[in-house]
Design a protein around this motif. Structure first.
Motif, PDB file in Angstrom:
ATOM      1  N   GLN A 201       0.818  -1.211   0.000  1.00 51.06           N
ATOM      2  CA  GLN A 201       0.000   0.000   0.000  1.00 51.06           C
ATOM      3  C   GLN A 201       0.854   1.264   0.000  1.00 51.06           C
ATOM      4  O   GLN A 201       0.533   2.248  -0.665  1.00 51.06           O
ATOM      5  N   SER A 213      -7.716   2.804   0.534  1.00 54.96           N
ATOM      6  CA  SER A 213      -7.753   1.386   0.862  1.00 54.96           C
ATOM      7  C   SER A 213      -7.220   0.567  -0.302  1.00 54.96           C
ATOM      8  O   SER A 213      -7.126   1.045  -1.436  1.00 54.96           O
ATOM      9  N   THR A 214      -6.905  -0.693  -0.016  1.00 59.19           N
ATOM     10  CA  THR A 214      -6.341  -1.568  -1.041  1.00 59.19           C
ATOM     11  C   THR A 214      -7.265  -1.711  -2.243  1.00 59.19           C
ATOM     12  O   THR A 214      -6.812  -1.718  -3.397  1.00 59.19           O
ATOM     13  N   ASP A 215      -8.572  -1.813  -1.981  1.00 62.02           N
ATOM     14  CA  ASP A 215      -9.517  -1.986  -3.080  1.00 62.02           C
ATOM     15  C   ASP A 215      -9.905  -0.673  -3.743  1.00 62.02           C
ATOM     16  O   ASP A 215     -10.667  -0.655  -4.711  1.00 62.02           O
ATOM     17  N   ALA A 217     -11.816   1.561  -2.670  1.00 58.64           N
ATOM     18  CA  ALA A 217     -13.176   1.997  -2.361  1.00 58.64           C
ATOM     19  C   ALA A 217     -13.229   3.108  -1.318  1.00 58.64           C
ATOM     20  O   ALA A 217     -14.202   3.861  -1.263  1.00 58.64           O
TER      21      ALA A 217
END
Length: 305
Positions: A201, A213-215, A217
């Motif tokens: 990250q 965030s990683t996704d 979102a």
């Protein structure tokens, strides 16, 4: 004749259950007789560290100064660090988002349930911006706290630090990806390794100055606008690589707090030295010159205590 004997320290340890069957280690420390109505401070250490960063090997570290001032210290370790307990099957399968959505919220709730007085959260480095992100993502947590103190906290990007930073972040992410974790202990970066997901990250954010965030979102920069608690942000004037004053200012600027105080700590501000990333917290100079500023700020925020 003074014997310089410190008052007796009363301490106990407990574990806070969190996600994936981890349990986070916390040491509660106070002087004998200090009531639960006294100010409490939840200490959260940063990358590669555990609670000893604040408590010291003999209970004489940074947190002890707050104890001697009449506070109750709750010194935590994040998952996979220190004496925090692993699930039956060990796996470095978490990310920065896990600290934001699970470890820090669960620590705040658990300590709030034990402590009746005003409660502050004090975090170093990565834990500082993880804590602010946690409070922004779940604003209900803020009802448990009187204020937040971050020391040496700033999200990394490539605006300073030059080639060295680009190389170090890229190297760390690559090595962590190969091994499944970054071998901090073997490389003498700290006593505990970090998962590949955490390191990945950092390298995702740095090129564009993102904080998400990683996704993708959750935009943590936007979430920081939900933070309305008083915030003390201290950063060493000589801390260019890890948490420069310029990047600390960027972090503070995103907060929605009516009171958000950025303290650059160095000779220009009246200190006897230009503080760096670690000595802003550790050592006699920090104890004599930085901690009194933090304590004074906390007493302003919670003046009746």
């Amino acid at each position: 004749m003074s014997t310089n004997v410190k008052p007796e320290l009363a301490s106990l340890e407990f574990w806070v259950p969190t996600s994936q069957e981890h349990a986070l280690h916390v040491v509660e420390a106070r002087l004998s007789g200090t009531p639960d109505s006294a100010p409490g401070i939840l200490f959260v250490p940063g990358l590669f560290s555990d609670g000893r960063f604040f408590l010291g090997g003999q209970g004489d570290g940074f947190a002890r100064t707050f104890v001697d001032a009449g506070c109750v210290s709750y010194v935590a370790s994040l998952r996979g660090h220190g004496k925090s307990r692993w699930p039956a099957k060990r796996a470095y399968n978490w990310s920065f988002d896990t600290y934001v959505r699970h470890d820090i919220p669960d620590l705040v709730r658990a300590v709030r349930a034990r402590h009746t007085g005003p409660l502050f959260l004090l975090a170093h480095s990565m834990a500082g911006y993880a804590a602010l992100a946690a409070l922004g993502v779940d604003p209900s947590l803020q009802a448990s706290l009187s204020g937040v103190c971050t020391l040496s906290s700033a999200v990394n990007d490539y605006s300073d630090g030059g080639f060295k930073k680009r190389f170090q972040l890229g190297f760390s992410s690559t090595v962590a990806g190969m091994l499944g974790r970054f071998p901090a202990k073997a490389l003498k970066q700290g006593p505990w390794d970090e998962p590949a997901g955490v390191m990945r990250q950092f390298t995702d954010w740095a090129p564009t100055g993102a904080f998400r965030s990683t996704d993708g979102a959750t935009d943590y920069w936007s979430a920081l606008g939900n933070v309305t608690l008083p915030v003390f942000a201290g950063v060493g004037s000589a801390d260019v690589f890890h948490a420069s004053p310029q990047r600390a200012q960027k972090l503070v600027a995103h907060l929605g707090s009516a009171r958000k105080d950025l303290f650059v700590l160095g000779r220009a501000q009246g200190l006897s030295w230009d503080a760096g990333h670690f000595d802003v917290v550790r050592g006699e100079r920090a104890r004599a010159e930085v901690l009194p500023r933090v304590l004074a700020w906390m007493r302003q925020v919670a003046p009746s205590h």
